[in-house]
Design an enzyme around this catalytic site. Sequence first.
Site, mmCIF file in Angstrom:
data_model
loop_
_atom_site.group_PDB
_atom_site.id
_atom_site.type_symbol
_atom_site.label_atom_id
_atom_site.label_comp_id
_atom_site.label_asym_id
_atom_site.label_seq_id
_atom_site.Cartn_x
_atom_site.Cartn_y
_atom_site.Cartn_z
ATOM 1 N N TYR A 83 0.833 -1.199 0.000
ATOM 2 C CA TYR A 83 0.000 0.000 0.000
ATOM 3 C C TYR A 83 0.871 1.254 0.000
ATOM 4 C CZ TYR A 83 -3.912 -3.005 1.458
ATOM 5 O OH TYR A 83 -4.867 -3.985 1.545
ATOM 6 N N GLY A 84 0.478 2.220 -0.820
ATOM 7 C CA GLY A 84 1.165 3.508 -0.883
ATOM 8 C C GLY A 84 0.294 4.481 -1.642
#
Length: 444
Positions: free
Chosen positions: A133-134
């Site tokens: 996730y980013g």
Amino acid sequence: MTLQHWVITSLLFLQYLVISDSFQFTRSSFITPLCVSRTNQCFSSLSDETERRAAEAPVMFLDGLKNDRSSYDNKRRKNDTTNLGNLIVPTVGVGTISWSSNSLTTLQNLELQSVVKEACDSNAAFFDTAERYGSHLKTAIGLGWGETESLIQKLLTSEYLIDHAKNNGMKPIIATKFTPTPWRNSVQSVVDACEKSRQRLGVDQIDLYQLHMPDIVQPLKGIGLTMNKDAIYWEGLAECYKRGLVKNVGVCNYGPTLLGKCQEALAKHSVPLASNQIAFSLIGRHNGSQETVDKCNELGIKVLAYYPFAMGLLTGKYSKESLASLDESLASTGKSTLEINDLKAYADDVAPLLSEMERIAKKRGKTIAQVAINYVICKGAIPIPGARIVSQLQDNIGAMGWRLSPSEILTLEEKAQNVRFEGAGFKRTSEKFVGYGVEKWRLD
């Protein structure tokens, strides 16, 4: 006081004791059950003063009881927990896939800081994230690994939250995930990734470390070259557990067959399998999802449910009745054109279910979204809805502290039986876009 006066006054007091447990009444509801068909004669034999006191008694307590009701609801919600491995967690988690920094150069997001603070204040600080996730832009081009983990660490280390954890004897719980890739082909690769996640999160041990999906990324399978590394990853989870890097291990998107194999492999190392995260909702019970939930409940493996709202379809925002503003509503969520078109296709089929959910919500003083989440809780799973702003989090945790009745569950399932949610755009319930194409898994 005559005997008749004493009996009626006693009955009024007893009724107060009984109904005050629910804290929901008006003056008429306080009196009427004692009168039955004799409403007009209810106080005919009482003196005027006794009648006035009896009639005004509930009014004097009403404001206080409303406050007590709110306090009672908050206490029930904060005590609504469940077991996940060796952890005690709230029955609703917080998904972080949409979390990102508001800056391209630093990790900061004041709105998310408020979300984290509210979650901790509400005893609902169970955050589910992943190394993958980013920020959406970086993730889209294959960058941003670990960014959300680092952001969570920064959000959770504010001075206020540190003091809050000390004073309340509790701390946030964090689950993260390992991403299977072709170049991660050893036990040590799992251990190394786990160590990096642990450092980014700033914890001594990760509360729950999960495999993000089965080993489906096989870019060379077109020429007959495949290497399934599931068993290697299971060994890697066991090693992380034995080294004390993690408190619990879990998997994601595993059906009953693969789940059994994983549990057996971990058992050889005396490592329990704590969880299995899958797409599950009122309209996402097909394609093996319900069978997987049943199997997990049987084996003592806690299900974490992503897409509990079916990408917003079960919040009531995209109902058939609001088709005139449907395009605007969908566009305001930041969804892609592909996602919008796919979600609009469900509008007709989901309308009867939404009507029933709205009926139940109004009866219970809840929202449609809270009914959707509570259904998942009732099935033995922990819903992991996303929350980017405080109001979303507050609505989500409003599903805690109460339960739908068996008859309500049955009615909802009957209304939902002809709707099969598969996802929208590139976000699907049983497949993932992996750069070179789309790979699928099956919950069998």
